[in-house]
Design a protein around this motif. Structure first.
Motif, mmCIF file in Angstrom:
data_model
loop_
_atom_site.group_PDB
_atom_site.id
_atom_site.type_symbol
_atom_site.label_atom_id
_atom_site.label_comp_id
_atom_site.label_asym_id
_atom_site.label_seq_id
_atom_site.Cartn_x
_atom_site.Cartn_y
_atom_site.Cartn_z
ATOM 1 N N SER A 227 0.924 -1.419 -0.051
ATOM 2 C CA SER A 227 0.028 -0.262 0.172
ATOM 3 C C SER A 227 1.016 1.446 0.070
ATOM 4 C CB SER A 227 -0.670 -0.122 1.193
ATOM 5 O OG SER A 227 -0.156 0.039 2.423
ATOM 6 N N ALA B 20 1.095 3.188 2.034
ATOM 7 C CA ALA B 20 1.046 3.554 3.552
ATOM 8 C C ALA B 20 2.655 3.248 3.692
ATOM 9 C CB ALA B 20 0.320 3.071 4.819
ATOM 10 N N ILE C 288 -3.696 -4.577 4.832
ATOM 11 C CA ILE C 288 -4.350 -3.532 4.042
ATOM 12 C C ILE C 288 -6.278 -3.721 4.581
ATOM 13 C CG2 ILE C 288 -4.247 -2.802 2.390
ATOM 14 C CD1 ILE C 288 -1.958 -5.093 0.855
ATOM 15 N N GLY D 53 -8.194 -1.394 3.168
ATOM 16 C CA GLY D 53 -8.915 -1.070 1.935
ATOM 17 C C GLY D 53 -9.117 0.189 1.809
ATOM 18 N N ALA D 54 -8.183 0.875 1.706
ATOM 19 C CA ALA D 54 -9.106 2.069 1.258
ATOM 20 C C ALA D 54 -9.415 2.458 -0.080
ATOM 21 C CB ALA D 54 -7.867 3.626 1.698
ATOM 22 N N ILE E 103 -5.808 -10.801 4.309
ATOM 23 C CA ILE E 103 -5.872 -11.306 6.394
ATOM 24 C C ILE E 103 -5.965 -9.870 7.145
ATOM 25 C CG2 ILE E 103 -4.244 -12.233 8.137
ATOM 26 C CD1 ILE E 103 -3.836 -13.938 5.180
HETATM 27 C C1 LIG Z 1 -4.966 11.541 -3.075
HETATM 28 C C2 LIG Z 1 -4.748 9.914 -2.854
HETATM 29 C C3 LIG Z 1 -4.124 9.432 -3.235
HETATM 30 C C4 LIG Z 1 -3.370 7.826 -2.732
HETATM 31 N N1 LIG Z 1 -2.837 7.101 -3.458
HETATM 32 C C5 LIG Z 1 -3.097 5.190 -2.788
HETATM 33 C C6 LIG Z 1 -2.233 4.184 -4.020
HETATM 34 O O1 LIG Z 1 -2.312 4.840 -5.000
HETATM 35 N N2 LIG Z 1 -2.389 3.528 -3.359
HETATM 36 C C7 LIG Z 1 -2.186 3.084 -0.944
HETATM 37 O O2 LIG Z 1 -2.274 2.628 -1.055
HETATM 38 N N3 LIG Z 1 -3.014 4.316 -0.692
HETATM 39 C C8 LIG Z 1 -3.602 5.746 -1.666
HETATM 40 N N4 LIG Z 1 -3.736 6.748 -0.915
HETATM 41 C C9 LIG Z 1 -3.660 6.174 0.742
HETATM 42 C C10 LIG Z 1 -4.569 5.296 1.039
HETATM 43 O O3 LIG Z 1 -5.589 6.593 1.375
HETATM 44 C C11 LIG Z 1 -4.938 4.975 2.807
HETATM 45 O O4 LIG Z 1 -3.657 5.819 3.456
HETATM 46 C C12 LIG Z 1 -3.996 4.085 2.531
HETATM 47 O O5 LIG Z 1 -4.073 3.057 1.525
HETATM 48 C C13 LIG Z 1 -3.545 2.956 4.027
HETATM 49 O O6 LIG Z 1 -2.534 1.892 3.584
HETATM 50 P P1 LIG Z 1 -2.599 0.411 4.399
HETATM 51 O O7 LIG Z 1 -4.172 0.129 4.541
HETATM 52 O O8 LIG Z 1 -0.881 -0.333 4.706
HETATM 53 O O9 LIG Z 1 -3.001 1.077 5.933
HETATM 54 P P2 LIG Z 1 -3.811 1.433 6.635
HETATM 55 O O10 LIG Z 1 -5.532 2.387 6.203
HETATM 56 O O11 LIG Z 1 -3.549 2.338 8.051
HETATM 57 O O12 LIG Z 1 -4.453 0.257 7.361
HETATM 58 C C14 LIG Z 1 -3.276 -1.119 8.196
HETATM 59 C C15 LIG Z 1 -4.829 -2.114 8.203
HETATM 60 O O13 LIG Z 1 -4.039 -2.927 8.868
HETATM 61 C C16 LIG Z 1 -4.985 -4.126 9.779
HETATM 62 N N5 LIG Z 1 -3.819 -4.150 10.763
HETATM 63 C C17 LIG Z 1 -3.443 -3.743 11.812
HETATM 64 N N6 LIG Z 1 -2.158 -4.466 12.486
HETATM 65 C C18 LIG Z 1 -2.409 -6.211 11.966
HETATM 66 C C19 LIG Z 1 -1.792 -7.230 11.986
HETATM 67 N N7 LIG Z 1 -1.088 -7.973 12.849
HETATM 68 N N8 LIG Z 1 -2.530 -8.143 11.220
HETATM 69 C C20 LIG Z 1 -3.979 -8.139 10.382
HETATM 70 N N9 LIG Z 1 -3.855 -7.363 10.237
HETATM 71 C C21 LIG Z 1 -3.711 -6.317 10.678
HETATM 72 C C22 LIG Z 1 -5.248 -2.485 10.145
HETATM 73 O O14 LIG Z 1 -6.390 -3.348 11.280
HETATM 74 C C23 LIG Z 1 -5.877 -1.919 9.233
HETATM 75 O O15 LIG Z 1 -7.395 -2.517 8.870
HETATM 76 C C24 LIG Z 1 -3.826 8.000 -1.738
HETATM 77 C C25 LIG Z 1 -4.363 8.591 -0.418
HETATM 78 C C26 LIG Z 1 -4.794 9.999 -1.288
HETATM 79 C C27 LIG Z 1 -5.607 11.239 -0.822
#
Ligand SMILES: Cc1cc2nc3c(=O)[nH]c(=O)nc-3n(C[C@H](O)[C@H](O)[C@H](O)COP(=O)(O)OP(=O)(O)OC[C@H]3O[C@@H](n4cnc5c(N)ncnc54)[C@H](O)[C@@H]3O)c2cc1C
Length: 323
Positions: free
Chosen positions: A236, A238, A268, A270-271, A287
């Protein structure tokens, strides 16, 4: 009949995105011309000729590798000569960079991220996802040429036509208007992805990690899982922004658009911006510890669990099953 041109980038091969782009063009009408700037292999040229009436291999001394101003100059020269109604490009980063600039130089209009194409009378219409994938916009391009980059993976490749098209070699010297911007930008350094790595856009299986992994080390654990599944690794935004993995691993709205048979999303959320990058995945699995994470609304198989409890045993099991 429209004058439709498909523009490829230097180093083009007849891969899945190219096949998808050509299928999108042939969906509008069977007659089309392909321009390939730079040197192309005979096999690629022959495969391209099976999809078009005419393939123009446009060479210039500076076109061994992608250089934006030279590619633009060459495409501008050939397109000006052919006077197209519609110009289609793929969704790789080079094509996305070139499309609006080419439209500007040809006096046309541009749009991007087309997921479908159709003709409404004289005008080209495209649909594309907006608001992070929550809605679909229909865009009508009412001037020519309409220069559009297409989400190539959204289209399945078509069989070759009965009679292959002609192949033309053109040696181009970028001059006049097309030469005005030469040297304005140059790529000064390239970092190749490690050899043997399949491009994420072409990967059949992808194991992807998110912020919930908590740092770079767990990506090593995910590598074992990916190896067992003969998968590519992704992440992702992040995780990429945190510097845990390279930026080119990023999948999503501002990252790669992928279309694997299987996408495994680990930790992830799922944003919507992430989901935009995996809209063409056939099967999504997730997962995640949070049963309410949005990813579970978009996956076929989901496991509410800590990745630490799952990834190790899953890897061992898959190694046994798939070895
Ligand atoms: C203009 C714009 C463009 C963007 N473009 C992208 C893009 O191209 N791609 C992208 O990915 N994002 C993009 N984003 C960012 C997006 O909005 C999210 O912030 C990002 O996708 C979050 O990444 P994440 O799911 O890894 O993190 P988070 O949203 O923080 O999610 C982390 C997840 O991990 C889970 N978790 C925590 N610990 C564990 C564990 N031990 N085992 C299993 N699960 C666990 C949590 O429950 C949570 O659901 C963009 C945002 C903007 C504003």
């Amino acid at each position: 009949m429209k004058n439709i041109i498909v523009c490829l980038m230097p180093g083009a091969t007849f891969d899945k995105p190219t096949a998808g782009l050509l299928a999108a063009a042939r969906g509008l009408q069977p007659q089309l011309t392909i321009i390939v700037p730079g040197i192309v292999s005979d096999d690629t040229t022959a495969a391209l000729a099976g999809q078009a009436d005419n393939v123009i291999c446009a060479s210039d001394d500076g076109l061994d590798e992608y250089q934006p101003e030279i590619v633009l100059g060459v495409l501008q020269s050939v397109c000006s000569d052919l006077n197209p109604d519609i110009v289609l490009l793929s969704n790789d980063t080079y094509s996305q960079e070139i499309a609006p600039r080419l439209a500007g130089r040809l006096g046309g209009v541009s749009a991007g991220d087309a997921q479908s194409l159709s003709l409404d009378g004289d005008n080209l219409r495209i649909t594309r996802s907006v608001y992070g994938g929550k809605a679909i916009a229909t865009v009508e391009l009412r001037a020519t040429p309409a220069v559009v980059w297409v989400r190539a993976h959204s289209f399945a490749g078509l069989d070759a036509k009965d009679a292959p098209g002609t192949i033309e070699q053109r040696s181009i010297t970028v001059e006049g208007d097309a030469a005005k911007h030469l040297g304005a930008t140059n790529i000064v350094e390239r970092h190749a992805e490690s050899s043997g790595e399949v491009r994420l856009e072409d990967a059949a299986v992808i194991v992807s990690g998110g912020r919930g992994l908590g740092g770079p080390e767990p990506f090593e654990q995910l590598k074992d899982l990916a190896d067992a599944m003969k998968a590519q690794q992704a992440a992702s935004r992040a995780a990429c922004d945190a510097g845990w993995v390279p930026p080119h691993w990023q999948v999503g709205q501002t990252g790669k658009k992928v279309a694997p048979e299987l996408y495994v999303a680990i930790a992830i959320s799922g944003a919507s911006q992430h989901l935009m990058g995996i809209a063409d995945a056939k099967v999504i699995t997730a997962i995640n510890t949070d049963a309410d994470a949005p990813i579970f609304k978009h996956c076929q198989f989901g496991l509410v669990e800590d990745y630490k409890a799952v990834v190790g045993p899953l890897t061992e099991k898959l190694k046994t099953l798939l070895s």
